[in-house]
Design an enzyme around this catalytic site. Structure first.
Site, PDB file in Angstrom:
ATOM      1  N   GLU A 148       0.623  -1.183   0.065  1.00 45.72           N
ATOM      2  CA  GLU A 148      -0.154   0.027  -0.064  1.00 45.72           C
ATOM      3  C   GLU A 148       0.806   1.425   0.055  1.00 45.72           C
ATOM      4  O   GLU A 148       0.234   2.370   0.254  1.00 45.72           O
ATOM      5  CB  GLU A 148      -0.852   0.069   1.154  1.00 45.72           C
ATOM      6  CG  GLU A 148      -0.176  -0.161   2.545  1.00 45.72           C
ATOM      7  CD  GLU A 148      -1.393   0.146   3.442  1.00 45.72           C
ATOM      8  OE1 GLU A 148      -2.311  -0.467   3.832  1.00 45.72           O
ATOM      9  OE2 GLU A 148      -0.982   1.267   4.342  1.00 45.72           O
ATOM     10  N   CYS A 161      -3.154  -4.968   4.300  1.00 47.39           N
ATOM     11  CA  CYS A 161      -2.246  -5.671   4.548  1.00 47.39           C
ATOM     12  C   CYS A 161      -2.183  -7.129   4.036  1.00 47.39           C
ATOM     13  O   CYS A 161      -1.471  -8.255   4.472  1.00 47.39           O
ATOM     14  CB  CYS A 161      -2.226  -5.831   6.105  1.00 47.39           C
ATOM     15  SG  CYS A 161      -2.168  -4.567   7.009  1.00 47.39           S
ATOM     16  N   HIS A 208      -2.260 -12.565  10.374  1.00 51.38           N
ATOM     17  CA  HIS A 208      -1.692 -11.209  10.112  1.00 51.38           C
ATOM     18  C   HIS A 208      -1.430 -10.565  11.544  1.00 51.38           C
ATOM     19  O   HIS A 208      -2.168 -10.717  12.643  1.00 51.38           O
ATOM     20  CB  HIS A 208      -2.740 -10.263   9.413  1.00 51.38           C
ATOM     21  CG  HIS A 208      -2.516  -8.997   9.588  1.00 51.38           C
ATOM     22  ND1 HIS A 208      -1.129  -8.289   9.106  1.00 51.38           N
ATOM     23  CD2 HIS A 208      -3.207  -7.867   9.930  1.00 51.38           C
ATOM     24  CE1 HIS A 208      -1.004  -7.274   9.199  1.00 51.38           C
ATOM     25  NE2 HIS A 208      -2.495  -6.781   9.705  1.00 51.38           N
TER      26      HIS A 208
END
Ligand SMILES: [Zn+2]
Lengths: 129, 350
Positions: free
Chosen positions: B80, B112, B234
């Site tokens: 990103e 993410c 994550h």
């Protein structure tokens, strides 16, 4: 630097592509198409340098043009590549850790940019090996 | 079977401590660090960005296994913080590893989880024999607005996976995904910093999607948490990952090798898959690994992976590139003033 010129030299800068005269076993970076020692007798082929070498000498840049001012203080060094040719590059290193004879290896970094809206130039710098 | 042919990671050497950021903003440093489970985060050098990090990770992957870069038929870079709004990071990576010009390439963005989306794409292309190898990368120099909660964790790093069918070091048995339109986090075009949607960040975002994606995988594979040796989730902070793992029935031992966030921070597109790289760094043949990524906005990709004998073969040299643990140990701690200087330079206008 102009965009077309940077683009033409991109492979040399990204991957340390130079040349090797197999007649007299001399390496060239930036690349030479004609070996100045052997002239027309020389057989010159493309060569990718391994990217490892030694610092021959260096100087510490404490004030630079606007574009590089954020990087100061930084080190510009003459590096002898293991194959035996020399080039000038920034060595990314704490300035008090710098010494002549330091072994170095290549890394991929930003070399600069043409203002905020222009292209970003990438290529090879060196770090302590 | 389709799987990971080789992999490599890269983490810039600079770190700032959570307590140092808290000191500047008048926060209770030790309490914030404990609350997040994040003690240090990485930041890029002045001349590093997502492209340079992606190149270093890709070169590390190629150092571990001798494959012809010309056999890489696709490169996808998930991030990103691509340096250009328009001009792909993936072609610069391709040029820097000499994989160009006979290849396809594109940049991915999914907060993410763009890195795991890249892995899935290259799985499809290689499994269908459209290409021999695909290179999937997740890399970021994450941005948090000064004083915002995200500033404590937004970090820099990346990881590259070469995906193919030709004797992988780890088979990717299955993948499953779960996605929905959820406004938990975003960054508008042209603005330097992201915003987060308060109440959407935890339960309806992270937990809902990771749990759903992981349960989909359990169903598809006919497995439960105890069937795996390791699991990676994550990791925007340590607490979220520890809680979601516990809810799914994983033990702290199973997630330990892949929980990198305490001394790395959240590397966004790299976050879950740097954890996978750290786990592959210590894995043995036969080990089974569970991975679920999360990207705000929102979605989760889950993977069921089995490490093969190839990881210990002569064709693959783990020692030819630094492990994640070694990368984390190579560090220089800086204060907020140096951090701000780096930060001023690294704000990426898209
Ligand atoms: Zn010659």
């Amino acid at each position: 630097m102009s965009v077309p010129r940077f683009w033409r030299e991109q492979q040399n800068r990204y991957n340390l592509i130079g040349t090797h005269c197999t007649t007299c076993n001399t390496y060239y970076y930036p690349p030479r198409i004609l070996c100045p020692k052997c002239r027309r007798e020389g057989k010159v082929v493309e060569h990718q340098f391994k990217g490892t070498g030694t610092v021959v000498t260096y100087s510490i840049i404490r004030s630079a043009s606007d574009q590089f001012n954020d990087l100061t203080p930084y080190v510009i060094a003459i590096i002898e590549l293991d194959e035996g040719t020399r080039l000038t590059s920034q060595v990314i290193c704490e300035i008090d850790e710098m010494y002549i004879g330091m072994p170095v290896k290549r890394v991929f970094r930003r070399l600069g940019e043409d203002g905020e809206s222009g292209p970003i130039f990438y290529g090879t710098k060196f770090v302590p090996a | 079977m389709v799987g990971i042919i080789t992999y490599g990671a890269y983490i810039p050497k600079y770190r700032i401590k959570t307590e140092e950021i808290a000191r500047v903003w008048g926060g209770d440093g030790p309490a914030i660090a404990r609350g997040l489970g994040v003690y240090e985060k990485s930041l890029p050098d002045m001349d590093e960005d997502t492209i340079t990090i992606a190149v270093e990770a890709a070169r590390a992957a190629l150092a571990r296994r001798s494959i012809d870069p010309q056999d890489i038929g696709a490169i996808y870079v998930g991030s990103e913080s691509h340096p250009y709004a328009v001009k792909p990071s993936a072609v610069t990576v391709g040029e820097a590893i000499m994989a160009t010009p006979i290849m396809t390439a594109a940049d991915y963005e999914f907060a993410c989880k763009a890195g795991t989306a890249a892995i899935q794409t290259t799985m499809g292309l290689t499994k269908s024999n459209m290409i021999k190898y695909g290179l999937a990368i997740g890399a970021d120099i994450a941005q948090g607005e000064p004083g915002d909660a995200l500033e404590y964790t937004a970090a820099a790093g990346g990881v590259a996976f070469v995906i193919g069918n030709d004797s992988p070091i780890a088979d990717i048995n299955l993948t499953a995904s779960y996605s929905s339109d959820t406004p938990d986090f975003w960054r508008r075009e042209g603005l330097p910093f992201p915003r987060h949607g308060g109440r959407f960040t935890g339960e309806p975002g992270y937990f809902k999607h990771i749990l759903a994606g992981s349960h989909l995988m359990f169903e598809k594979a006919g497995t439960k948490a105890s069937d795996y040796d390791y699991a990676i989730f994550h990791q925007p902070n340590a607490k979220f990952a520890q809680n979601v793992a516990k809810t799914l029935g994983f033990t702290p031992e199973q997630i330990k090798p892949g929980l990198c966030v305490p001394y790395l921070g959240n590397t966004y597109s790299g976050a879950s898959i740097i954890g996978l790289a750290a786990t592959l760094d210590i894995a043995k043949p036969g080990d089974r690994i569970f991975v679920t990524s999360y990207g705000s906005g929102a979605g989760s990709d889950s993977f069921d992976i089995t490490v093969t004998d190839m990881i210990e073969s002569e064709e693959f040299c783990r020692d030819a590139a630094p492990t994640v643990e070694q990368l984390l140990a190579t560090k220089k701690i800086v204060d907020y003033a140096v951090y701000a200087k780096h930060k001023g330079k690294i704000v990426v206008m898209r």
